[in-house]
Design a protein around this motif. Structure first.
Motif, PDB file in Angstrom:
ATOM      1  N   HIS A 211      -6.100  30.760  43.111  1.00  0.00           N
ATOM      2  CA  HIS A 211      -7.456  29.829  43.441  1.00  0.00           C
ATOM      3  C   HIS A 211      -7.023  28.985  44.409  1.00  0.00           C
ATOM      4  O   HIS A 211      -7.419  28.904  45.678  1.00  0.00           O
ATOM      5  CB  HIS A 211      -8.042  29.165  42.404  1.00  0.00           C
ATOM      6  N   ARG A 212      -5.559  28.264  44.338  1.00  0.00           N
ATOM      7  CA  ARG A 212      -5.198  27.259  45.355  1.00  0.00           C
ATOM      8  C   ARG A 212      -4.734  28.138  46.400  1.00  0.00           C
ATOM      9  O   ARG A 212      -4.640  27.327  47.713  1.00  0.00           O
ATOM     10  CB  ARG A 212      -4.031  26.696  44.604  1.00  0.00           C
ATOM     11  N   ALA A 213      -4.324  29.019  46.624  1.00  0.00           N
ATOM     12  CA  ALA A 213      -3.657  29.697  47.783  1.00  0.00           C
ATOM     13  C   ALA A 213      -4.618  30.075  48.620  1.00  0.00           C
ATOM     14  O   ALA A 213      -4.283  30.097  50.003  1.00  0.00           O
ATOM     15  CB  ALA A 213      -2.946  31.217  47.005  1.00  0.00           C
ATOM     16  N   PHE A 214      -6.027  29.940  48.584  1.00  0.00           N
ATOM     17  CA  PHE A 214      -6.872  30.597  49.616  1.00  0.00           C
ATOM     18  C   PHE A 214      -7.753  29.282  49.646  1.00  0.00           C
ATOM     19  O   PHE A 214      -8.840  29.514  50.400  1.00  0.00           O
ATOM     20  CB  PHE A 214      -7.564  31.753  49.330  1.00  0.00           C
ATOM     21  N   GLU A 215      -7.803  28.274  49.024  1.00  0.00           N
ATOM     22  CA  GLU A 215      -8.806  27.056  49.221  1.00  0.00           C
ATOM     23  C   GLU A 215      -8.985  26.457  50.557  1.00  0.00           C
ATOM     24  O   GLU A 215     -10.097  26.399  51.038  1.00  0.00           O
ATOM     25  CB  GLU A 215      -8.438  26.042  48.196  1.00  0.00           C
ATOM     26  N   THR A 216      -7.694  26.264  51.256  1.00  0.00           N
ATOM     27  CA  THR A 216      -8.069  25.525  52.582  1.00  0.00           C
ATOM     28  C   THR A 216      -8.715  26.511  53.286  1.00  0.00           C
ATOM     29  O   THR A 216      -9.475  26.077  54.374  1.00  0.00           O
ATOM     30  CB  THR A 216      -6.499  25.241  52.727  1.00  0.00           C
ATOM     31  N   ALA A 217      -8.091  27.799  53.615  1.00  0.00           N
ATOM     32  CA  ALA A 217      -8.680  28.645  54.508  1.00  0.00           C
ATOM     33  C   ALA A 217     -10.108  28.595  54.235  1.00  0.00           C
ATOM     34  O   ALA A 217     -11.114  28.931  55.147  1.00  0.00           O
ATOM     35  CB  ALA A 217      -7.967  29.980  54.482  1.00  0.00           C
ATOM     36  N   MET A 218     -10.513  28.782  53.062  1.00  0.00           N
ATOM     37  CA  MET A 218     -11.905  29.033  52.841  1.00  0.00           C
ATOM     38  C   MET A 218     -12.980  27.919  52.985  1.00  0.00           C
ATOM     39  O   MET A 218     -13.956  27.930  53.558  1.00  0.00           O
ATOM     40  CB  MET A 218     -11.981  29.378  51.126  1.00  0.00           C
ATOM     41  N   GLU A 219     -12.177  26.550  52.866  1.00  0.00           N
ATOM     42  CA  GLU A 219     -12.788  25.375  53.463  1.00  0.00           C
ATOM     43  C   GLU A 219     -12.971  25.448  55.110  1.00  0.00           C
ATOM     44  O   GLU A 219     -14.033  24.974  55.409  1.00  0.00           O
ATOM     45  CB  GLU A 219     -11.906  24.169  53.174  1.00  0.00           C
ATOM     46  N   ASP A 220     -12.241  26.075  55.548  1.00  0.00           N
ATOM     47  CA  ASP A 220     -12.338  26.054  57.084  1.00  0.00           C
ATOM     48  C   ASP A 220     -13.590  26.949  57.593  1.00  0.00           C
ATOM     49  O   ASP A 220     -14.107  26.644  58.454  1.00  0.00           O
ATOM     50  CB  ASP A 220     -10.969  26.507  57.427  1.00  0.00           C
ATOM     51  N   PHE A 221     -13.401  28.092  56.695  1.00  0.00           N
ATOM     52  CA  PHE A 221     -14.515  28.949  56.853  1.00  0.00           C
ATOM     53  C   PHE A 221     -16.013  28.538  56.810  1.00  0.00           C
ATOM     54  O   PHE A 221     -16.768  28.570  57.172  1.00  0.00           O
ATOM     55  CB  PHE A 221     -14.382  30.217  56.089  1.00  0.00           C
ATOM     56  N   GLN A 222     -15.927  27.550  55.356  1.00  0.00           N
ATOM     57  CA  GLN A 222     -17.107  26.635  55.025  1.00  0.00           C
ATOM     58  C   GLN A 222     -17.481  25.941  56.157  1.00  0.00           C
ATOM     59  O   GLN A 222     -18.736  25.652  56.494  1.00  0.00           O
ATOM     60  CB  GLN A 222     -17.018  26.120  53.901  1.00  0.00           C
ATOM     61  N   LYS A 223     -16.696  25.037  56.579  1.00  0.00           N
ATOM     62  CA  LYS A 223     -17.123  24.156  57.931  1.00  0.00           C
ATOM     63  C   LYS A 223     -17.557  24.901  59.140  1.00  0.00           C
ATOM     64  O   LYS A 223     -18.622  24.586  59.705  1.00  0.00           O
ATOM     65  CB  LYS A 223     -15.637  23.464  58.212  1.00  0.00           C
ATOM     66  N   TYR A 224     -17.221  26.187  59.176  1.00  0.00           N
ATOM     67  CA  TYR A 224     -17.587  26.920  60.620  1.00  0.00           C
ATOM     68  C   TYR A 224     -18.957  27.278  60.284  1.00  0.00           C
ATOM     69  O   TYR A 224     -19.760  27.618  61.290  1.00  0.00           O
ATOM     70  CB  TYR A 224     -16.595  27.925  60.636  1.00  0.00           C
ATOM     71  N   THR A 225     -19.339  27.437  59.178  1.00  0.00           N
ATOM     72  CA  THR A 225     -20.786  27.838  58.803  1.00  0.00           C
ATOM     73  C   THR A 225     -21.905  26.851  59.287  1.00  0.00           C
ATOM     74  O   THR A 225     -23.042  27.124  59.402  1.00  0.00           O
ATOM     75  CB  THR A 225     -21.000  28.164  57.305  1.00  0.00           C
ATOM     76  N   SER A 226     -21.357  25.751  59.631  1.00  0.00           N
ATOM     77  CA  SER A 226     -22.288  24.578  60.286  1.00  0.00           C
ATOM     78  C   SER A 226     -22.341  24.899  61.658  1.00  0.00           C
ATOM     79  O   SER A 226     -22.960  23.870  62.396  1.00  0.00           O
ATOM     80  CB  SER A 226     -21.766  23.206  59.736  1.00  0.00           C
ATOM     81  N   THR A 227     -21.707  25.597  62.336  1.00  0.00           N
ATOM     82  CA  THR A 227     -21.751  25.877  63.642  1.00  0.00           C
ATOM     83  C   THR A 227     -23.062  26.116  64.165  1.00  0.00           C
ATOM     84  O   THR A 227     -24.006  26.756  63.746  1.00  0.00           O
ATOM     85  CB  THR A 227     -20.768  27.026  64.168  1.00  0.00           C
ATOM     86  N   THR A 228     -23.631  25.563  65.322  1.00  0.00           N
ATOM     87  CA  THR A 228     -24.687  25.815  65.857  1.00  0.00           C
ATOM     88  C   THR A 228     -24.791  27.183  66.607  1.00  0.00           C
ATOM     89  O   THR A 228     -23.692  27.805  66.855  1.00  0.00           O
ATOM     90  CB  THR A 228     -25.101  24.895  67.282  1.00  0.00           C
ATOM     91  N   PRO A 229     -25.799  27.797  66.656  1.00  0.00           N
ATOM     92  CA  PRO A 229     -25.755  29.184  67.228  1.00  0.00           C
ATOM     93  C   PRO A 229     -25.228  29.366  68.545  1.00  0.00           C
ATOM     94  O   PRO A 229     -24.744  30.256  68.930  1.00  0.00           O
ATOM     95  CB  PRO A 229     -27.414  29.685  67.417  1.00  0.00           C
ATOM     96  N   GLY A 230     -25.522  28.265  69.600  1.00  0.00           N
ATOM     97  CA  GLY A 230     -24.824  28.212  70.884  1.00  0.00           C
ATOM     98  C   GLY A 230     -23.382  28.317  70.642  1.00  0.00           C
ATOM     99  O   GLY A 230     -22.553  28.528  71.668  1.00  0.00           O
ATOM    100  N   GLY A 231     -22.684  27.742  69.547  1.00  0.00           N
ATOM    101  CA  GLY A 231     -21.340  27.878  69.627  1.00  0.00           C
ATOM    102  C   GLY A 231     -20.724  28.834  68.693  1.00  0.00           C
ATOM    103  O   GLY A 231     -19.508  28.706  68.603  1.00  0.00           O
ATOM    104  N   TYR A 232     -21.489  29.804  68.449  1.00  0.00           N
ATOM    105  CA  TYR A 232     -20.864  30.778  67.326  1.00  0.00           C
ATOM    106  C   TYR A 232     -20.245  31.876  67.980  1.00  0.00           C
ATOM    107  O   TYR A 232     -20.611  32.333  69.246  1.00  0.00           O
ATOM    108  CB  TYR A 232     -21.921  31.308  66.616  1.00  0.00           C
ATOM    109  N   SER A 233     -19.317  32.307  67.324  1.00  0.00           N
ATOM    110  CA  SER A 233     -18.288  33.270  67.867  1.00  0.00           C
ATOM    111  C   SER A 233     -18.101  34.349  66.547  1.00  0.00           C
ATOM    112  O   SER A 233     -17.469  33.778  65.861  1.00  0.00           O
ATOM    113  CB  SER A 233     -17.111  33.036  68.484  1.00  0.00           C
ATOM    114  N   GLY A 234     -18.526  35.440  66.801  1.00  0.00           N
ATOM    115  CA  GLY A 234     -18.278  36.688  65.566  1.00  0.00           C
ATOM    116  C   GLY A 234     -17.008  36.811  65.384  1.00  0.00           C
ATOM    117  O   GLY A 234     -16.323  36.897  64.354  1.00  0.00           O
ATOM    118  N   LYS A 235     -16.029  36.831  66.667  1.00  0.00           N
ATOM    119  CA  LYS A 235     -14.857  36.951  66.535  1.00  0.00           C
ATOM    120  C   LYS A 235     -13.901  36.012  65.709  1.00  0.00           C
ATOM    121  O   LYS A 235     -13.146  36.158  64.822  1.00  0.00           O
ATOM    122  CB  LYS A 235     -14.063  37.322  67.940  1.00  0.00           C
ATOM    123  N   GLU A 236     -14.277  34.714  66.185  1.00  0.00           N
ATOM    124  CA  GLU A 236     -13.681  33.446  65.469  1.00  0.00           C
ATOM    125  C   GLU A 236     -13.952  33.627  64.031  1.00  0.00           C
ATOM    126  O   GLU A 236     -13.269  33.212  63.083  1.00  0.00           O
ATOM    127  CB  GLU A 236     -14.079  32.233  66.233  1.00  0.00           C
TER     128      GLU A 236
END
Length: 257
Positions: free
Chosen positions: A106-131
């Protein structure tokens, strides 16, 4: 249905013990856990496959909400495992540390998943599917490897310490009761029902969850999920668990992982 048109890749699903071992004794809890893990993997595949296929602000907004719900469901599952299921099994079996490998994963992927979670708050104008896909690539493999390995770990525990599976079943049912009680029916349970596949492995788990009244999919479809109707466009199945073609595939599909 062509594989590239549905959510059985790029991350591979977990073979369920009920399919690989038939009606072997003691596998109830492990099989239930495998079903849950496959729901999370299908959800992740639906995200990965459709990330670059959303284009309008409305589509992007709903898709990011879909991503938020996925990570809420996965985080909640892992939190209750750590709080209730893992320590309960260890104490009941008198095998302290037997679940430690799963906890460490669980600890091995926590930080990367937190970064993903933060990105889900991106506005549509700043969204990149590739990112967004790049963020998934940072945690996807270790997460899915964990979801596979935990099933084997539980099978090993059952084989060595709990042949009839009674301890695992008792603590899984406690875990599941808390998990369901703390989940939103219109948000989390709708997601879970829409990431099933009643045809997977020749339909061996098609009646899951066994205790759910037959009308739940209809209740979700007709009433409870309507406020998030745009979000459910990204589900890989309908609320009855029937797989359907993903609606927002880009022109090219990713290769299997």
């Amino acid at each position: 249905m062509a594989k590239s048109n549905w959510a059985d890749g790029p991350f591979q699903l977990v073979p369920s013990p009920k399919f690989t071992k038939g009606n072997a004794d003691g596998i109830f809890a492990v099989n239930e856990m495998a079903i849950s893990h496959n729901i999370y993997i299908r959800g992740l595949n639906a995200i990965y496959l459709q990330a670059e296929g959303v284009t309008t602000p409305s589509e992007i907004k709903d898709f990011l909400t879909f991503c938020q719900i996925w990570i809420e469901v996965v985080h909640h599952h892992h939190h209750i495992e750590e709080e209730l299921f893992f320590p309960g099994v260890e104490e009941a079996l008198g095998q302290k540390g037997i679940m430690s490998k799963n906890l460490e994963q669980h600890r091995a992927f926590e930080t990367a998943m937190e970064d993903f979670q933060k990105y889900t708050s991106t506005t549509p104008g700043g969204y990149s599917g590739k990112e967004l896909k790049n963020l998934v690539d940072r945690f996807g493999k270790p997460l899915v490897d964990h979801l596979h390995e935990e099933i084997q770990s539980l099978l090993d525990i059952q084989s060595q310490f709990d042949p009839e599976g009674t301890v695992l079943k008792t603590h899984y049912l406690r875990f599941e009761k808390v998990l369901v009680a703390q989940s939103s029916l219109s948000r989390h349970q709708a997601f879970i029902f829409g990431c099933r596949d009643v045809t997977f492995e020749n339909g061996v788990n098609k009646n899951w969850p066994d205790e759910a009244p037959f009308f739940v999919p209809y209740l979700l479809s007709w009433f409870l999920s309507r406020s998030l109707a745009g979000v459910w466009r990204f589900l890989p199945s309908d609320f009855k668990g029937n797989p359907r073609q993903l609606r927002f595939l880009p022109k090219s599909a990713p290769v299997s992982k």
